[in-house]
Write an enzyme that holds these catalytic residues in place. Structure first.
Site, PDB file in Angstrom:
ATOM      1  N   GLU A 363       0.836  -1.220   0.000  1.00 12.21           N
ATOM      2  CA  GLU A 363       0.000   0.000   0.000  1.00 12.21           C
ATOM      3  C   GLU A 363       0.866   1.264   0.000  1.00 12.21           C
ATOM      4  O   GLU A 363       0.550   2.261   0.648  1.00 12.21           O
ATOM      5  CB  GLU A 363      -1.029  -0.047   1.132  1.00 12.21           C
ATOM      6  CG  GLU A 363      -1.943  -1.257   0.942  1.00 12.21           C
ATOM      7  CD  GLU A 363      -3.268  -1.203   1.654  1.00 12.21           C
ATOM      8  OE1 GLU A 363      -3.705  -0.102   2.030  1.00 12.21           O
ATOM      9  OE2 GLU A 363      -3.876  -2.275   1.817  1.00 12.21           O
ATOM     10  N   GLY A 364       1.954   1.183  -0.756  1.00  9.66           N
ATOM     11  CA  GLY A 364       2.904   2.293  -0.861  1.00  9.66           C
ATOM     12  C   GLY A 364       4.064   2.070   0.073  1.00  9.66           C
ATOM     13  O   GLY A 364       3.895   1.980   1.297  1.00  9.66           O
TER      14      GLY A 364
END
Ligand SMILES: Cc1cc2nc3c(=O)[nH]c(=O)nc-3n(C[C@H](O)[C@H](O)[C@H](O)COP(=O)(O)OP(=O)(O)OC[C@H]3O[C@@H](n4cnc5c(N)ncnc54)[C@H](O)[C@@H]3O)c2cc1C
Length: 380
Positions: A363-364
Site C-alpha cells: 500500500e505504498g
C-alpha cells in the site's frame, strides 16, 4: 481535545482482543508454517462484523467508525497479521471503494455480500512493471460497446486465490495517461480469468497472495466504477484510507511484540536478577513504548481525520510511515530481548519480526509515503 476512548470503543477493542486470544492465537504458528489461509476464522470474523466494519448497515455492514476499525486492526495484528491483512483489504480497499464510489446497483450486488462476509474481496493494482509507479499500467480494458475486454497480469494480490470479487485497475486509453485508467469489478469464474500459484513469502505467510492473469475477460459496462477515467483517482483515494488500516496493522505488530518482550523481561533472569532490571533492557522497553505511543497517536489522528471528513492523505501516510518503521525496529528488539528464545517459533516474536517487514512495502512503500508527505508539506 479528548484522548479517552468511548465505552463503545473500549467494548469493540475488548471483543477484538478476546477473539484474537481465543481464536487466532491457538493455530497461528501452524498457519504460518503451512502458509494456511484462516478459512474458518474468516467466517467467525464475519459473524463479529469484522468484514464490513465501516459499511452502512443497509448494505450489511457494522456501521462503525474508523477509530473502531483501527482498534480492531491493532488487536488482530498483535496476534495474527495474516488474518488482519485479509480484514484490512476487504474493509478499507474493497468495501470502502464500492461504498464510496460504486453505483447503487453495484452496492446491492457486491457490497452487501462483502460487508457481511459472504464474499471476500481483492484489490488489484500492482503489476510486474507497475508497483510504486502505478500509472504505468500495462493491463488494458478495451471498450467493446456493452463490455470491456480485459487483458493483462496483476501480481502480489492479497486474498488473490480466495476472493470472489476483484477490483481491477486497467488502462482504457493509453493516450490519456493516468486519466485513461479505470477500475472494474471482476468476478471469480469469469471466462479468461486465471489465478496463479500462491507466493511463498517471508512474512504474513497465512495470507493468500497470488498473481492473476486476465485473457480476454469480458467485463460488463455496468461493472466500471465511477465516471470514465476515474480509475487512478479511485485507486489513490482508496489506498489513502487503506494506509490507515496498514498503519494500525503495523501498530498491532509492534505492540504485540512489545507486550511479549515486557512479560519475558520480567520473568527471565540473568546475573541474579530479572533482565528488566538491567538498564540496557529497560531502555529498550522505554524506546519501544514511546515509539508505539507516538505511532498510536498518528494512527488515531488519521482515523479521526477520516471520520471528521477531513483530508487524510498526509495523516494516513505519516501514520503508515511511522508505525511501519516502529514495527520493524522494535520487533527486532523484541527478538533481542528474548535472546535465543526469540529465534524460535514458539515465542512468537520472530514471526512478528517477519510480518513487520511487509508494512514498509505494501500500500505504498516507505519511500512513497515520504513522497506523499513531502509533497503535502511543500504545498501547504
Ligand atoms: C505480500 C504482498 C501483498 C501485496 N498485496 C497487494 C494487493 O493486494 N494489491 C496490490 O495491488 N498490490 C499488492 N502488493 C504490491 C505492493 O503494493 C507493491 O509491492 C509495492 O507497492 C511496491 O511495488 P514494487 O514491488 O513494484 O516495488 P518498486 O516500485 O519496483 O520499488 C522498488 C524500490 O524502489 C523504491 N522506489 C520506487 N519508486 C521510487 C521513487 N520515486 N522514489 C524513491 N524510491 C522509489 C521503492 O520504495 C522500493 O524500495 C503486495 C505486495 C506484497 C509483497
Amino acid at each position: 481535545m479528548n484522548f479517552t476512548l468511548s465505552e463503545e470503543h473500549i467494548m469493540i477493542r475488548n471483543a477484538a482482543r478476546e477473539f484474537a486470544k481465543t481464536e487466532l492465537l491457538p493455530g497461528v504458528i501452524e498457519r504460518d508454517n503451512k502458509q494456511e489461509f484462516p478459512e474458518e476464522l474468516v467466517k467467525k470474523m464475519a459473524n463479529l462484523g469484522f468484514m464490513g466494519i465501516m459499511v452502512d448497515p443497509k448494505y450489511g455492514g457494522s456501521g462503525m467508525d474508523t477509530i473502531s476499525y483501527v482498534l480492531i486492526m491493532e488487536e488482530l495484528s498483535k496476534i495474527d497479521a495474516s488474518a488482519s491483512v485479509m480484514v484490512s483489504v476487504n474493509n478499507s480497499l474493497v468495501c470502502y471503494g464500492l461504498e464510496a464510489y460504486g453505483t447503487e446497483e453495484q452496492k446491492q450486488k457486491y457490497l452487501t455480500k462483502l460487508a457481511s462476509g459472504q464474499s471476500i474481496g481483492a484489490f488489484c493494482l500492482s503489476e510486474p512493471e507497475a508497483g510504486s509507479d502505478a500509472t504505468s499500467q500495462k493491463t488494458t480494458a478495451i471498450d467493446k460497446g456493452d463490455h470491456y475486454l480485459l487483458n493483462g497480469t496483476k501480481n502480489w494480490i492479497t486474498n488473490g486465490g480466495r476472493s470472489d470479487i476483484y477490483l481491477v485497475i486497467a488502462q482504457t486509453d493509453k493516450e490519456k495517461g493516468h486519466k485513461g485508467i479505470n477500475a472494474f469489478i471482476v468476478e471469480k469464474g469469469m471466462e479468461g480469468f486465471h489465478i496463479g500459484p500462491k507466493e511463498d513469502k517471508l512474512g504474513i505467510r497465512g495470507s493468500d497472495t497470488h498473481t492473476l492473469q486476465f485473457n480476454d475477460v469480458k467485463v460488463p459496462k455496468g461493472n466500471r466504477i465511477g465516471e470514465d477515467g476515474f480509475g487512478f483517482k479511485f485507486a489513490m483515494k482508496t489506498l489513502s484510507g487503506g494506509r490507515i488500516g496498514i498503519a494500525a496493522q503495523a501498530l498491532g505488530i509492534a505492540s504485540g511484540a512489545y507486550e511479549l518482550a515486557l512479560k519475558y523481561s520480567k520473568e527471565r533472569k540473568a546475573f541474579g536478577t530479572e533482565i528488566a532490571n538491567h538498564q540496557a533492557i529497560a531502555f529498550k522497553l522505554a524506546d519501544m513504548y514511546t515509539d508505539i505511543e507516538a505511532s498510536r497517536m498518528l494512527v488515531m489522528k488519521a482515523a479521526w481525520d477520516k471520520d471528521q471528513g477531513n483530508n487524510y492523505d498526509k495523516s494516513s501516510a505519516m501514520a503508515k510511515l511511522h508505525a511501519s518503521d516502529t514495527a520493524m525496529k522494535h520487533t527486532v528488539e523484541a527478538v533481542q530481548i528474548h535472546g535465543g528464545n526469540g529465534f524460535v517459533k514458539e515465542y512468537h516474536v520472530e514471526r512478528l519480526m517477519r510480518d513487520a517487514k511487509i508494512t514498509q512495502i505494501y500500500e505504498g512503500t516507505s519511500e512513497i509515503q515520504k513522497i506523499v508527505i513531502s509533497r503535502s508539506v511543500l504545498r501547504d
